[in-house]
Design a protein around this motif. Structure first.
Motif, PDB file in Angstrom:
ATOM      1  N   ARG A  89      32.878  45.128  31.763  1.00 52.90           N
ATOM      2  CA  ARG A  89      33.910  45.387  32.753  1.00 52.90           C
ATOM      3  C   ARG A  89      35.046  44.414  32.457  1.00 52.90           C
ATOM      4  O   ARG A  89      34.864  43.211  32.416  1.00 52.90           O
ATOM      5  CB  ARG A  89      33.313  45.102  34.124  1.00 52.90           C
ATOM      6  CG  ARG A  89      34.234  45.311  35.265  1.00 52.90           C
ATOM      7  CD  ARG A  89      33.585  44.731  36.541  1.00 52.90           C
ATOM      8  NE  ARG A  89      34.433  44.983  37.685  1.00 52.90           N
ATOM      9  CZ  ARG A  89      34.624  46.200  38.198  1.00 52.90           C
ATOM     10  NH1 ARG A  89      33.998  47.246  37.669  1.00 52.90           N
ATOM     11  NH2 ARG A  89      35.440  46.365  39.239  1.00 52.90           N
ATOM     12  N   HIS A  90      36.231  44.958  32.266  1.00 50.74           N
ATOM     13  CA  HIS A  90      37.350  44.067  31.982  1.00 50.74           C
ATOM     14  C   HIS A  90      38.672  44.724  32.342  1.00 50.74           C
ATOM     15  O   HIS A  90      38.713  45.884  32.712  1.00 50.74           O
ATOM     16  CB  HIS A  90      37.349  43.691  30.497  1.00 50.74           C
ATOM     17  CG  HIS A  90      37.579  44.851  29.585  1.00 50.74           C
ATOM     18  ND1 HIS A  90      36.591  45.728  29.227  1.00 50.74           N
ATOM     19  CD2 HIS A  90      38.708  45.314  29.002  1.00 50.74           C
ATOM     20  CE1 HIS A  90      37.094  46.665  28.440  1.00 50.74           C
ATOM     21  NE2 HIS A  90      38.379  46.450  28.298  1.00 50.74           N
ATOM     22  N   GLY A 124      36.805  53.043  40.820  1.00 46.31           N
ATOM     23  CA  GLY A 124      37.026  51.921  39.923  1.00 46.31           C
ATOM     24  C   GLY A 124      38.337  51.248  40.240  1.00 46.31           C
ATOM     25  O   GLY A 124      39.125  51.755  41.040  1.00 46.31           O
ATOM     26  N   GLU A 126      41.523  48.969  38.246  1.00 53.35           N
ATOM     27  CA  GLU A 126      42.057  48.439  36.993  1.00 53.35           C
ATOM     28  C   GLU A 126      43.221  47.524  37.273  1.00 53.35           C
ATOM     29  O   GLU A 126      44.148  47.889  37.966  1.00 53.35           O
ATOM     30  CB  GLU A 126      42.619  49.566  36.119  1.00 53.35           C
ATOM     31  CG  GLU A 126      41.668  50.685  35.875  1.00 53.35           C
ATOM     32  CD  GLU A 126      42.434  51.983  35.667  1.00 53.35           C
ATOM     33  OE1 GLU A 126      43.631  51.938  35.303  1.00 53.35           O
ATOM     34  OE2 GLU A 126      41.834  53.037  35.906  1.00 53.35           O
TER      35      GLU A 126
END
Lengths: 140, 140
Positions: A89-90, A124, A126
């Motif tokens: 995860r980044h 999610g 970002e």
DNA sequence: CTTTGTGCAAAGCCTTTGCACTCGC
DNA sequence: GCGAGTGCAAAGGCTTTGCACAAAG
């Protein structure tokens, strides 16, 4: 990213055919930290297999993205970028001058609950950090 | 966002002309929380001034964005979205089904230092939270 | 052999741009 | 009036798609 051999397996398992063109795309992505555009992947592939068309590259990238083996990023640099790293995860760092994209391993876990509307299912999050990289800054 | 009257002032100060078309765009944006696309702004403007072209809308939006009065978002919904709220630092929530964009007032202040390369000048950071909104979820 | 993949070129979407006309200043 | 703004339509960049041929399973 999985190795080209593993991807070959995954493709076969999905009933997709294994072609030299697809393998060339797998190779071009493998351990590629540059977050390439479809165009760059195509260039890399063409260097070793001159007849491969952009169509084939797009299709393979889309297949991989649908299978969850790579992810597609829209960071505002014009074209989509493809990221082979889906295991960690980044987030991303983008140079607004040269379009460079780099992984950012920071934990962004805000207390989302506070401001997310009732009933919204979060899939999610970002984070994109924008700025100017050293080599671009040096140019001025 | 500034009031249409304030924007008129700002435009005049930059030597830009004040036209009814531009004022109509200001009005369409004022206190508009929907993060409209250029197309939606155009529709809203055309409702009251039928001859205004998309070109004029794009140009006005770009002028505003350059002046820092609105911001342009690329959230992967196809077209760019325009956000009149530039005063409050905030992020965005996007429904991947219907394209709805909503403000998210969370503090995302990770210790960036750790992973940002030496010499990279950070300009800003945007968090996009993706998912599915209640009304889209109810449809299934 | 049948189904899927490939290459080419054309079309699609969003956005920008060239040109001549109009209008604010 | 002069230069900037406008409308139209055409072009531009990125991505997808229709078609016929080739190749994988």
């Amino acid at each position: 990213m999985r190795t080209p051999a593993e991807l070959t397996e995954r493709f076969r398992a999905q009933g997709l055919k294994i072609t030299p063109q697809r393998v060339a795309v797998f190779d071009a992505l493998h351990d590629n930290p540059t977050h390439p555009t479809a165009e760059s992947v195509h260039s890399a592939v063409v260097a070793r297999m001159p007849t491969v068309s952009l169509r084939t590259v797009y299709q393979t990238l889309n297949d991989l993205a649908e299978m969850g083996e790579i992810s597609r990023l829209e960071v505002g640099t014009g074209s989509a970028r493809f990221d082979p790293n889906v295991e960690e995860r980044h987030h991303h760092l983008v140079c607004e001058s040269c379009g460079m994209v780099r992984d950012l391993h920071v934990e962004v876990a805000p207390e989302l609950g506070d401001d997310v509307p009732e009933g919204f299912e979060v899939v999610g999050a970002e984070l994109v950090v924008r700025g100017r990289c050293r080599s671009c800054a040096d140019k001025d």
